[in-house]
Design a protein around this motif. Structure first.
Motif, short mmCIF file in Angstrom:
data_model
loop_
_atom_site.label_atom_id
_atom_site.label_comp_id
_atom_site.label_asym_id
_atom_site.label_seq_id
_atom_site.Cartn_x
_atom_site.Cartn_y
_atom_site.Cartn_z
N GLN A 102 -8.11 -2.13 9.32
CA GLN A 102 -7.66 -1.90 10.69
C GLN A 102 -8.86 -1.68 11.61
O GLN A 102 -8.88 -2.17 12.75
CB GLN A 102 -6.74 -0.67 10.71
CG GLN A 102 -6.16 -0.36 12.08
CD GLN A 102 -5.09 -1.36 12.51
OE1 GLN A 102 -4.29 -1.77 11.70
NE2 GLN A 102 -5.10 -1.73 13.79
N SER A 125 -5.67 0.00 -8.60
CA SER A 125 -4.56 -0.01 -7.65
C SER A 125 -3.80 -1.33 -7.75
O SER A 125 -4.41 -2.41 -7.63
CB SER A 125 -5.10 0.16 -6.22
OG SER A 125 -4.12 -0.24 -5.27
N LEU A 184 -6.55 -0.88 3.64
CA LEU A 184 -5.77 -1.22 4.84
C LEU A 184 -6.31 -0.48 6.06
O LEU A 184 -6.44 -1.05 7.15
CB LEU A 184 -4.29 -0.90 4.63
CG LEU A 184 -3.54 -1.82 3.66
CD1 LEU A 184 -2.10 -1.32 3.45
CD2 LEU A 184 -3.52 -3.25 4.18
N GLY A 185 -6.61 0.81 5.86
CA GLY A 185 -7.15 1.59 6.96
C GLY A 185 -8.51 1.05 7.40
O GLY A 185 -8.79 0.95 8.60
N ALA A 207 -13.81 -1.48 -0.45
CA ALA A 207 -12.62 -0.63 -0.54
C ALA A 207 -11.59 -1.24 -1.48
O ALA A 207 -10.94 -0.53 -2.26
CB ALA A 207 -12.02 -0.43 0.85
N GLY A 253 -10.08 2.03 -2.67
CA GLY A 253 -10.01 2.89 -1.49
C GLY A 253 -8.91 2.45 -0.53
O GLY A 253 -8.08 1.59 -0.84
N ASP A 254 -8.94 3.06 0.65
CA ASP A 254 -7.92 2.77 1.67
C ASP A 254 -8.33 1.48 2.40
O ASP A 254 -8.82 1.50 3.53
CB ASP A 254 -7.82 3.94 2.65
CG ASP A 254 -6.78 3.66 3.74
OD1 ASP A 254 -5.97 2.73 3.58
OD2 ASP A 254 -6.83 4.36 4.77
#
Length: 733
Positions: A153, A266, A149-150, A141, A146-147
């Motif tokens: 988690q 990013s 952080l999500g 990611a 990609g996300d």
């Protein structure tokens, strides 16, 4: 000598390709390499190949032949390593076509290891721990934008209890992947070679050892680091005096890696990758690069030091013998006195005695020496250069002056300083015990010192070459490699000089090509039974000395007064028919070796070219033909005669006698990278720095001086407190 077999090379490289790679590496022709490898594979020794198979090798010398063998072995090891790596990765199911091609193209061990790094089993690392926790989706990611952080988690668990810890684990995976990238490793290593520096400081809390003072604040580029500096720093680190390491422009290298490996769009993810890159460089890449380059430097320094030791040893072994001289050997000592041994012209012990030089008996020493000289009709006094040598030298000089004043020797007796390194090793050895079972250990040392002056080669072969003090950091280098190298030097010198089979010791005979210790003992026993070996041919009667061994050793063995006059030459028995034909064409026979008229005939034949047809009929090439003619022109020649003879003295100097500008004659005792140590007749050898060797710039001291050379020097400075003497050759007139 172990032979090198091309058959053990992996099948991916046939013999022709192997030969080509060796030839390219050593700048030799394919024919020379092929001939050399074939001769080695046939079980021939290096001295035999170098001396009697010159046509087969294109006239390669012993060093070049050993280089061919060494490179062939190096290539074999590379191919074995390549085969192992391919097999291992294949068993892991990860060998792609692209990776196989990369592995097949790799030309060095370091490149192979770089490619193998990602697949090599490692200790459990931070990155492996993160992988085991299943954090690779977080890595993907981050790299794909990609996300992360999500996803992080969702991967919180027992080992990684927070998002930050999960992100940290992902960064550890990225850091290890970058550190395992072969291109990154190779680039960093190459850049460090070009622009990196070897830095050294005094270690915090380390001793203020003056021997390492030069390195308390030291830095040099990797390309400029001298071998003696590298070895001195390594010794200082071992003794916990110094701290050294690789100094590079870390920021520049991290930026280069980022440009190559960080393509993340990013900003947040890009920052994480850059942090991983910086961590990878500091924690993994830099330490690995430092280890690789330090090892590379140290291996080169060790090889250089071994070569220096070998070259100095060779020149020491080639010192001319004092043939036909009676020697009084003195092993200096304080507490237990100086042991004395008188030996006759053949080295046989005549008698022993002792003097004391440090107490009330000191005044008696010259008279005792004088009495021994007169009793045993001594020609030269040999004084060991160890502890107490200064006082012993004074006693010897005083004894000579007393004899000259009385007219008892008419100025014919002199003394010489002898390097006694290794004498104590010999004294306690099995060899010494067998020779002199009833002598005290220290007296055996005096015998060895006397014999060293009489015939350095014959005596020094009895001693472990590492114990002969003509090296540089010899105790800090690979001892196996050092021993192999020094053994090769001794082997080459012994065979180059030749060995008198009727007078040689067992140790000397054992160094002759093809013989070894077991056969040497049998030759000695045979000699004891028959009294004198009358011909080379007779050696075939020695048990175990078969046709192949006879072929290898015969040319190096000399028989001075045997039934075959050619046996005292270096001509091999396989060429006796040609030698006799050449002598006949020159107007003589083998019984007339050394006759001036025959010598003139040989010179005429050589210059006229008349021998070519004769050599062709005997199937002998030009190199062998020239060697045969040389052997006929100079039968019994000792190559050591071309070197300076030992410096004999009758008076003594001390450091107090030295003055700046004084001109003296000295003997070179040791040659190292930064200069040469010269014995000028005082207790301490003087140093001729490389900058004082010649009017021109001297890059390599060995190109100017050799151990045993006698040189004119000028005293530049004398430091009484530190016991140092600076000398100059270029200022001498």
């Amino acid at each position: 000598m172990s032979t090198t077999s091309t058959q053990s090379t992996p099948g991916a490289y046939d013999v022709r390709e192997l030969i080509g790679r060796i030839a390219k590496r050593l700048n030799l022709s394919d024919r020379q390499v092929r001939g050399t490898v074939d001769l080695l594979d046939e079980g021939n020794t290096v001295p035999f190949i170098a001396r009697y198979r010159k046509e087969g090798t294109g006239n390669l010398d012993e060093v070049q032949i050993r280089d061919v063998a060494a490179v062939a072995e190096e290539i074999r090891q590379l191919e074995d390593r390549r085969a192992m790596i391919v097999k291992t990765i294949e068993e892991q199911g990860k060998l792609t076509k692209a990776l196989r091609a990369e592995l097949e193209r790799a030309e060095t061990m370091s490149r192979l290891d770089d490619l193998y790094a990602p697949y090599k089993q490692k200790r459990r690392t931070r990155g492996q721990k993160a992988r085991e926790a299943g954090l690779e989706p977080v890595v993907e990611a981050i790299l794909q934008g990609g996300d992360f952080l999500g996803i992080a988690q969702r991967h919180i668990g027992e080992d990684f209890g927070t998002v930050d810890e999960v992100i940290g684990g992902a960064k550890d995976i990225i850091a290890e992947d970058i550190a395992d990238d072969a291109d990154v490793r190779e680039h960093v290593r190459d850049e460090a070679r070009k622009s990196g520096r070897l830095g050294c400081r005094r270690r915090r809390g380390g001793d203020e050892d003056p021997n390492f003072k030069l390195y308390f604040d030291f830095s040099t580029s990797f390309g400029s680091a001298k071998p003696h500096q590298v070895l001195a720093i390594r010794r200082g680190e071992k003794e916990k005096v110094l701290s050294a390491g690789l100094e590079v422009d870390a920021d520049a290298m991290v930026r280069w890696i980022s440009r190559r490996k960080n393509n993340v769009q990013s900003p947040a993810a890009r920052r994480l990758v850059d942090e991983a890159i910086e961590d990878s460089f500091k924690r993994l890449i830099h330490p690995s690069t430092e280890r690789d380059l330090r090892r590379e430097l140290e291996e080169k320094a060790e090889e250089h030091a071994i070569n220096v030791f070998g070259l100095n040893l060779k020149n020491l072994l080639l010192q001319p013998p004092l043939a036909g001289q009676r020697i009084l050997g003195i092993d200096p000592g304080y507490r237990t006195g100086c042991k004395i041994a008188a030996v006759d012209e053949t080295g046989a012990l005549l008698g022993t005695s002792m003097i004391h030089i440090h107490d009330g008996r000191k005044a008696n020493a010259p008279a005792i020496i004088r009495a021994l000289v007169e009793k045993y009709e001594i020609d030269v006094i040999a004084v060991g250069n160890g502890t107490g040598s200064r006082e012993t030298e004074q006693a010897a000089a005083e004894a000579i002056r007393d004899m000259e004043r009385s007219g008892s020797v008419a100025g014919s007796v002199h003394y010489a300083m002898v390097n006694e390194a290794g004498a104590s090793i010999y004294s306690a050895s099995d060899v010494a015990r067998e020779e002199f079972p009833d002598l005290d250990v220290s007296v055996r040392g005096a015998v060895s010192i006397g014999r060293r002056l009489q015939d350095p080669l014959a005596e020094l072969v009895k001693i472990d070459p590492k114990s002969i003090g003509v090296g540089m950091y010899q105790h800090d280098v690979n001892q196996t490699r050092l021993m192999e190298s020094l053994d090769a030097v001794v082997e080459d010198v012994v065979n180059g000089v030749g060995v008198d089979v009727n007078s040689a010791s067992e140790q000397l005979l054992a160094r002759v090509a093809g013989i070894g210790p077991t056969l040497a003992a049998r030759v000695i026993r045979h000699r004891g039974k028959v009294g004198q070996i009358g011909s080379r041919k007779e050696l075939e009667k020695v048990r175990g000395l078969g046709a192949k061994t006879f072929e290898q050793c015969a040319g190096f063995l000399r028989i001075r007064d045997g039934s075959e006059p050619l046996d005292r030459t270096g001509i091999h028995p396989e060429n006796y028919d040609l030698a006799r034909a050449i002598l006949k064409q020159a107007g003589g026979s083998s019984e007339q070796l050394g006759d001036p008229a025959v010598a003139r005939g040989l010179e005429r034949l050589r210059t006229s070219g008349e021998l070519s047809a004769l050599a062709e009929r005997h199937n002998v090439g030009k190199y062998t033909l020239n060697d045969i003619v040389d052997g006929l022109l100079r039968p019994g020649r000792d190559p050591r005669d071309d070197f300076d003879r030992p410096q004999l003295r009758s008076d003594v100097l001390s450091m107090d006698d030295l003055e700046e500008g004084m001109q003296l004659v000295g003997t070179v005792r040791n040659v190292v990278d930064f200069g040469a140590f010269v014995d000028i007749g005082v207790k301490q050898d003087g140093l001729v720095h490389v900058s004082e060797m010649a009017q021109r710039y001297v890059k390599n001291p060995h190109a100017v001086l050799s151990v045993g050379d006698q040189v004119k020097v000028v005293v530049v400075s004398v430091d009484q407190d530190r016991g140092r003497i600076a000398l100059s050759i270029k200022q001498a007139k």
